[in-house]
Design a protein around this motif. Structure first.
Motif, PDB file in Angstrom:
ATOM      1  N   UNK A   1      46.868  43.983  34.460  1.00 49.78           N
ATOM      2  CA  UNK A   1      48.300  44.186  34.851  1.00 49.78           C
ATOM      3  C   UNK A   1      48.806  45.483  34.097  1.00 49.78           C
ATOM      4  N   UNK A   2      48.685  45.601  32.983  1.00 48.79           N
ATOM      5  CA  UNK A   2      49.162  46.660  32.094  1.00 48.79           C
ATOM      6  C   UNK A   2      48.742  47.933  32.615  1.00 48.79           C
ATOM      7  N   UNK A   3      47.341  48.133  32.996  1.00 54.77           N
ATOM      8  CA  UNK A   3      46.811  49.494  33.569  1.00 54.77           C
ATOM      9  C   UNK A   3      47.222  49.812  35.133  1.00 54.77           C
ATOM     10  N   UNK A   4      47.523  48.624  35.927  1.00 60.06           N
ATOM     11  CA  UNK A   4      48.053  49.156  37.077  1.00 60.06           C
ATOM     12  C   UNK A   4      49.412  49.500  37.103  1.00 60.06           C
ATOM     13  N   UNK A   5      50.155  48.690  36.579  1.00 67.21           N
ATOM     14  CA  UNK A   5      51.857  48.414  36.302  1.00 67.21           C
ATOM     15  C   UNK A   5      52.226  49.740  35.525  1.00 67.21           C
ATOM     16  N   UNK A   6      51.615  49.906  34.297  1.00 64.01           N
ATOM     17  CA  UNK A   6      52.371  50.887  33.398  1.00 64.01           C
ATOM     18  C   UNK A   6      51.565  52.020  33.220  1.00 64.01           C
ATOM     19  N   UNK A   7      50.336  52.277  33.276  1.00 66.15           N
ATOM     20  CA  UNK A   7      49.585  53.414  33.007  1.00 66.15           C
ATOM     21  C   UNK A   7      49.270  53.913  34.433  1.00 66.15           C
ATOM     22  N   UNK A   8      49.403  53.419  35.462  1.00 67.16           N
ATOM     23  CA  UNK A   8      49.210  53.835  36.842  1.00 67.16           C
ATOM     24  C   UNK A   8      47.690  54.208  37.102  1.00 67.16           C
ATOM     25  N   UNK A   9      46.993  53.243  36.995  1.00 70.31           N
ATOM     26  CA  UNK A   9      45.488  53.700  37.283  1.00 70.31           C
ATOM     27  C   UNK A   9      44.881  52.483  37.820  1.00 70.31           C
ATOM     28  N   UNK A  10      43.860  52.838  38.784  1.00 71.82           N
ATOM     29  CA  UNK A  10      43.382  51.748  39.723  1.00 71.82           C
ATOM     30  C   UNK A  10      42.525  50.830  38.820  1.00 71.82           C
ATOM     31  N   UNK A  11      42.798  49.597  38.661  1.00 77.90           N
ATOM     32  CA  UNK A  11      41.824  48.766  37.892  1.00 77.90           C
ATOM     33  C   UNK A  11      41.840  47.452  38.461  1.00 77.90           C
ATOM     34  N   UNK A  12      40.804  46.680  38.093  1.00 76.03           N
ATOM     35  CA  UNK A  12      40.415  45.338  38.808  1.00 76.03           C
ATOM     36  C   UNK A  12      39.502  44.325  37.484  1.00 76.03           C
ATOM     37  N   UNK A  13      39.857  43.124  37.714  1.00 79.19           N
ATOM     38  CA  UNK A  13      39.050  42.293  36.669  1.00 79.19           C
ATOM     39  C   UNK A  13      38.061  41.608  37.353  1.00 79.19           C
ATOM     40  N   UNK A  14      36.895  41.394  36.591  1.00 80.26           N
ATOM     41  CA  UNK A  14      35.529  40.745  36.835  1.00 80.26           C
ATOM     42  C   UNK A  14      35.850  39.599  35.757  1.00 80.26           C
TER      43      UNK A  14
END
Ligand code: NDP
Length: 282
Positions: free
Chosen positions: A165-178
């Motif tokens: 969430x932090x990466x997507x919302x504040x760092x604005x990088x495409x990220x996913x969780x496994x």
């Protein structure tokens, strides 16, 4: 060669430690630069952090490193944060700027600097194992360096999900969780794989749950573990033809960056590496 007129003191506040490799590196680097500076390792329990921070300010120390368990708690006693430290919500380096004490985070920057020896993280698809403090620092910095996609692999859905969430919302990088359950299969499009868990710390035979058959030649595989640096994870990756990077580079580079923040000068990184190898008896 640097010739500052003043003696300054930096400190490291953290848990009781048998020895501090960063202190060892810093003292050697100060001496090699002709600087009469001191790096003190101070064992500060959590309940004494407030007084310790006030003491640092009252005595006008140049700053310091903050290790577990103080990386988050120190923030409320500081006068400002760097962009990365604010995003990570953690500080490992404090610097006096005029009469203000500013929190920085050099862990992720140290990792990126080390990674650059083998590849540029920009536009890379990167998998990070773990979602703790080291993973968070590395992920935020890789996001700021414009990695194209970050996959966080975590056995804790809450901790991993919060980082994504932090990466997507504040760092604005495409990220996913496994969510990590059993042996992780590295996706074929992965260009960099990082073990940012504590698996391997003080245990050269500890196995990272991973399908070795998914490690392909040419993949860049990095480990954050310092002691011992030749982890089972890296030995397996080497056997599979991957390009490997141990945790020493990250530690040395975060120390180089801290040194530069405090002094305004670049230390001799070779002196720091020699000191670290001596400390670890490599
Ligand atoms: P944390 O305790 O914050 O995080 C550890 C992470 O490892 C968590 O995500 C944890 O998962 C995960 N983990 C631990 N064991 C397992 C397991 N068996 N299976 C799956 N996941 C596991 O520690 P840090 O992030 O602060 O430190 C991690 C390591 O990085 C340490 O060994 C430290 O020495 C090293 N480090 C190296 C640095 C360097 O300069 N080279 C700098 C900073 C740290 P969960 O959340 O589910 O518990």
């Amino acid at each position: 060669m640097v010739t500052p007129s003043l003696q300054e003191i930096v400190c490291c506040m953290g848990q009781p430690v048998a020895g501090n490799p960063t202190q060892y590196m810093m003292e050697k680097a100060f001496a090699a630069a002709g600087m009469d500076w001191r790096y003190l390792t101070l064992e500060i329990p959590p309940q004494a952090l407030c007084d310790a921070a006030r003491g640092m300010k009252a005595m006008g120390l140049r700053g310091g490193n903050f290790t577990l368990p103080h990386k988050v708690a120190i923030i409320e006693y500081l006068d400002g944060l760097s962009e990365a430290a604010e995003l990570m919500g953690a500080v490992n380096c404090v610097n006096r700027d005029g009469d203000r004490y500013i929190g920085e985070n050099t862990d992720g920057k140290g990792f990126v600097q080390s990674l650059r020896d083998v590849t540029d993280p920009a536009e890379k698809r990167i998998v990070i194992l773990g979602a703790g403090g080291a993973a968070r620092a590395i992920a935020v910095e890789l996001g700021l360096e414009r990695a194209s996609h970050l996959t966080i692999v975590s056995r804790s859905p809450d901790r991993g999900g919060e980082l994504v969430e932090l990466l997507q919302g504040r760092v604005h990088v495409d990220a996913s969780l496994v969510v990590w359950d059993g042996d992780f299969a590295v996706p074929v499009e992965t260009e960099v794989l990082i073990n940012a868990t504590s698996i391997g710390h003080l245990d050269a035979r500890a196995r990272v749950p991973l399908s070795a058959s998914t490690l392909r030649p040419g993949l860049v595989v990095a480990d954050v573990i310092i002691n011992p640096p030749h982890t089972q994870f890296l030995r397996t990756a080497t056997d599979c033809g991957c390009t490997t990077l141990d945790g020493l580079g990250m530690l040395i580079n975060q120390a180089v960056i801290s040194f530069r923040i405090w002094t305004g000068f670049d230390p001799d990184a070779d002196v720091m590496r020699e000191a670290l190898e001596e400390f670890l008896e490599l």
